[in-house]
Write a protein that holds these residues in place. Structure first.
Motif, PDB file in Angstrom:
ATOM      1  N   ASP A  57      -1.575  -5.172  -1.480  1.00  9.48           N
ATOM      2  CA  ASP A  57      -0.665  -5.679  -2.503  1.00  9.48           C
ATOM      3  C   ASP A  57       0.771  -5.446  -2.025  1.00  9.48           C
ATOM      4  O   ASP A  57       1.202  -4.302  -1.860  1.00  9.48           O
ATOM      5  CB  ASP A  57      -0.917  -4.954  -3.827  1.00  9.48           C
ATOM      6  CG  ASP A  57      -0.001  -5.453  -4.943  1.00  9.48           C
ATOM      7  OD1 ASP A  57       0.544  -6.569  -4.810  1.00  9.48           O
ATOM      8  OD2 ASP A  57       0.182  -4.717  -5.934  1.00  9.48           O
ATOM      9  N   LYS A  59       5.017  -5.878  -2.252  1.00  9.33           N
ATOM     10  CA  LYS A  59       6.096  -5.970  -3.232  1.00  9.33           C
ATOM     11  C   LYS A  59       6.747  -7.344  -3.177  1.00  9.33           C
ATOM     12  O   LYS A  59       7.001  -7.970  -4.200  1.00  9.33           O
ATOM     13  CB  LYS A  59       7.145  -4.880  -2.973  1.00  9.33           C
ATOM     14  CG  LYS A  59       6.644  -3.478  -3.229  1.00  9.33           C
ATOM     15  CD  LYS A  59       7.735  -2.451  -2.942  1.00  9.33           C
ATOM     16  CE  LYS A  59       7.233  -1.034  -3.198  1.00  9.33           C
ATOM     17  NZ  LYS A  59       8.264  -0.021  -2.871  1.00  9.33           N
ATOM     18  N   ASN A 209      -5.496   2.718  -6.503  1.00 11.63           N
ATOM     19  CA  ASN A 209      -4.609   2.530  -5.367  1.00 11.63           C
ATOM     20  C   ASN A 209      -4.794   3.679  -4.385  1.00 11.63           C
ATOM     21  O   ASN A 209      -4.651   4.853  -4.742  1.00 11.63           O
ATOM     22  CB  ASN A 209      -3.156   2.475  -5.862  1.00 11.63           C
ATOM     23  CG  ASN A 209      -2.168   2.247  -4.738  1.00 11.63           C
ATOM     24  OD1 ASN A 209      -2.547   1.949  -3.608  1.00 11.63           O
ATOM     25  ND2 ASN A 209      -0.888   2.388  -5.039  1.00 11.63           N
ATOM     26  N   ASN A 226       2.885  -2.237  -2.493  1.00  9.20           N
ATOM     27  CA  ASN A 226       2.581  -1.638  -3.795  1.00  9.20           C
ATOM     28  C   ASN A 226       1.320  -0.796  -3.728  1.00  9.20           C
ATOM     29  O   ASN A 226       1.201   0.207  -4.428  1.00  9.20           O
ATOM     30  CB  ASN A 226       2.398  -2.716  -4.856  1.00  9.20           C
ATOM     31  CG  ASN A 226       3.717  -3.278  -5.340  1.00  9.20           C
ATOM     32  OD1 ASN A 226       4.677  -2.537  -5.501  1.00  9.20           O
ATOM     33  ND2 ASN A 226       3.758  -4.580  -5.568  1.00  9.20           N
TER      34      ASN A 226
END
Length: 240
Positions: A57, A59, A209, A226
């Protein structure tokens, strides 16, 4: 050995066991281990292979114009080994726990660098793997029974480097020690004269995460991320 070879081996094994079982049924319609599934508790072991990658993921990343900025993940083939325990709940439904060891290694290639020491980061994963699964079986047909499984698991990554103060600036990629997965799979139970053998394939998807950012918020390795989440496949051969 790549994933295609493992798939071919798994397919050949499945076909061989299936053809052998069916041949025996047509020759003499004998039902092996007729009351095996009625047992309250069952125990066994498994071994197999795996492959994992990362869902990354970012940013900021325009996928139409900036694909060259994506991090590339090279997948490797790892191995699995462990024990199985099963509790028979009701007809066609069992609760399973399959603790074991899962080893794998991924290689991340980061864009924007010129030196190999900065481009490549190896991410080894040595998982203490503890899944809890529900097994939904179809009706048994002679010595064959298909099933699907679903559940959740937690792993403790002994290779995460989470406790280290150094980061990618010192050529060390860090990830979370504890990872939670949900799992979906399918397989077949084959009944021999002496034991049940069950080839299966299972997909795993992490829900938390796993990224531990570098100490520098503007890090060229993790500054634009992210998070990371693991996705993987396990191919197992169970004996009970």
């Amino acid at each position: 050995m790549n994933l295609n070879i493992i798939k071919k081996i798994f397919t050949m094994l499945l076909l061989t066991v299936g053809v052998t079982s069916l041949y025996g049924q047509f020759k003499t319609p004998m039902i092996n281990l007729e009351h095996f599934d009625d047992r309250r508790f069952q125990w066994g072991y498994y071994f197999g292979a795996n492959t994992f990658d990362f869902k990354i993921d970012y940013k900021e990343l325009n996928y139409q114009t900036e694909r060259l900025r994506e991090i590339q993940t090279e997948k490797k083939i790892g191995f699995n080994v462990g024990l199985t325990g099963q509790v028979h709940l009701i007809k066609y439904l069992d609760l399973r726990i399959e603790p074991g060891l899962v080893y794998n290694k991924r290689v991340l290639t980061f864009p924007g660098f010129t030196e190999n020491r900065d481009i490549v980061r190896e991410v080894p994963s040595t998982y203490i793997y503890i899944p809890l699964l529900l097994k939904f079986s179809a009706a048994r047909w002679y010595n064959v029974k298909p099933y699907v499984s679903a559940g959740a698991s937690v792993v403790f990554n002994l290779s995460s480097n989470a406790s280290l103060a150094i980061d990618n600036a010192e050529r060390t990629f860090r990830s979370s020690k504890n990872v939670f997965f949900y799992e979906l799979g399918f397989g077949f139970d084959f009944y021999t004269h002496y034991f049940r053998v069950s080839p299966s394939i299972r997909a795993l998807f992490s829900v938390n995460n796993e990224l531990i950012p570098d100490n520098n918020p503007a890090s060229p390795w993790t500054g634009n991320l992210n998070g990371l989440k693991t996705r993987g496949f396990l191919i197992n051969l169970n004996f009970e």
